[in-house]
Design a protein around this motif. Structure first.
Motif, PDB file in Angstrom:
ATOM      1  N   ARG A  26       0.119   5.583  -7.552  1.00  0.00           N
ATOM      2  CA  ARG A  26      -1.068   4.776  -7.769  1.00  0.00           C
ATOM      3  C   ARG A  26      -2.137   5.157  -6.736  1.00  0.00           C
ATOM      4  N   ARG A  27      -3.368   4.793  -7.013  1.00  0.00           N
ATOM      5  CA  ARG A  27      -4.473   5.090  -6.102  1.00  0.00           C
ATOM      6  C   ARG A  27      -4.793   3.845  -5.284  1.00  0.00           C
ATOM      7  N   LEU A  28      -4.558   3.919  -3.996  1.00  0.00           N
ATOM      8  CA  LEU A  28      -4.819   2.793  -3.110  1.00  0.00           C
ATOM      9  C   LEU A  28      -6.303   2.759  -2.777  1.00  0.00           C
ATOM     10  N   THR A  29      -6.964   1.655  -3.115  1.00  0.00           N
ATOM     11  CA  THR A  29      -8.411   1.559  -2.896  1.00  0.00           C
ATOM     12  C   THR A  29      -8.780   0.721  -1.682  1.00  0.00           C
ATOM     13  N   THR A  71      -3.968  -6.329  -1.377  1.00  0.00           N
ATOM     14  CA  THR A  71      -3.927  -4.875  -1.494  1.00  0.00           C
ATOM     15  C   THR A  71      -4.315  -4.501  -2.917  1.00  0.00           C
ATOM     16  N   THR A  90       5.481  -1.741  -6.555  1.00  0.00           N
ATOM     17  CA  THR A  90       4.382  -2.102  -5.655  1.00  0.00           C
ATOM     18  C   THR A  90       4.345  -3.593  -5.402  1.00  0.00           C
ATOM     19  N   GLY A  99       0.803  -1.213   0.000  1.00  0.00           N
ATOM     20  CA  GLY A  99       0.000   0.000   0.000  1.00  0.00           C
ATOM     21  C   GLY A  99       0.835   1.262   0.000  1.00  0.00           C
ATOM     22  N   ALA A 123       2.557   1.751  -3.350  1.00  0.00           N
ATOM     23  CA  ALA A 123       1.556   2.140  -4.354  1.00  0.00           C
ATOM     24  C   ALA A 123       1.301   3.642  -4.287  1.00  0.00           C
ATOM     25  N   LEU A 124       1.135   4.158  -3.072  1.00  0.00           N
ATOM     26  CA  LEU A 124       0.907   5.602  -2.918  1.00  0.00           C
ATOM     27  C   LEU A 124       2.128   6.405  -3.343  1.00  0.00           C
ATOM     28  N   SER A 168      -4.868  -1.527  -5.743  1.00  0.00           N
ATOM     29  CA  SER A 168      -4.572  -0.151  -6.142  1.00  0.00           C
ATOM     30  C   SER A 168      -4.907   0.015  -7.611  1.00  0.00           C
TER      31      SER A 168
END
Length: 237
Positions: free
Chosen positions: A66-69, A81, A95, A58, A61-62, A83
């Motif tokens: 990237r967008r962590l969902t 996880t 990631t 996570g 990814a940030l 993203s």
């Protein structure tokens, strides 16, 4: 909170604390090994390594845009996880590579802080990271696991004395260093039996066209080097 109290808290957070006696360091090493080595205990304790593993995915990814969902933690110690972003490229590769490398690298960073006498800082940073991760958990078991882990850190940080805090911090870091080694060997064993076909190593192989064995070697290298380097810091050698 008045200025003097805030200043006192800041000084405590950024200041150094005395190193524990060597017997405490060795005892916490033995305690961590007793949790990591026996399979029956490891099955439960591995949940904590999964928190670090998925947290690594996570965070990277940030950091790579990237967008962590969301993050899910499961009772079988697996996790997921999710993203959003390009399904290929450097961000996706970093990631995917962050999971197995996160626990030992966190342990190495923790060992560096403890080697510098920053026991309080380590406990507060760990608590803050767990609270931040809690926001992204998307299932009940995951919320419970992270909440209990973060609550334990918070209780030790606020209520325990310096000696207990030191022993707890050293035990946690030893656990990350030792516990960071075992998952890569478990993954290698599963792949040798034809399982774990969608593991991080296999995803990285598809992303980079390098064999999954190369990525397994990377996971082993990072975890073992972190254990050696972090162990030297903790033991003061």
């Amino acid at each position: 909170m008045d200025t003097s109290t805030a200043t006192s808290l800041w000084d405590e957070l950024t200041g150094s604390q005395p190193d524990p006696d060597l017997w405490v360091v060795v005892a916490t090493l033995a305690a961590a090994a007793a949790v990591v080595v026996p399979h029956s205990v490891w099955r439960i304790a591995r949940n904590t390594i999964t928190i670090a593993h998925e947290g690594g995915h996570g965070l990277v990814a940030l950091l790579t845009g990237r967008r962590l969902t969301g993050i899910r933690l499961h009772s079988d110690t697996s996790g997921l996880t999710v993203s959003r972003g390009k399904p290929h490229g450097l961000g996706m590769i970093l990631t995917a590579a962050a999971g197995y490398t996160a626990p030992p690298l966190l342990g190495l960073g923790g060992a560096a802080l403890l080697g510098a006498g920053r026991i309080t800082l380590l406990l507060w940073v760990a608590t803050a990271m767990l609270i931040a991760m809690l926001v992204m958990i998307r299932n009940a078991y995951g919320v419970l696991t992270v909440f209990l882990t973060g609550g334990l850190f918070l209780l030790v940080s606020w209520l325990a004395g310096p000696q207990v805090q030191a022993a707890f911090a050293y035990a946690v870091v030893w656990f990350l260093l030792l516990g960071g080694v075992r998952p890569a060997f478990e993954l290698q064993a599963k792949r040798s039996r034809g399982g774990a076909g969608d593991s991080d190593a296999d995803q990285l192989a598809r992303l980079t066209h390098l064999p999954a064995g190369v990525w397994l070697f990377l996971f082993h290298t990072v975890s073992l080097c972190s254990l050696i380097g972090g162990g030297r810091w903790l033991l003061g050698v």
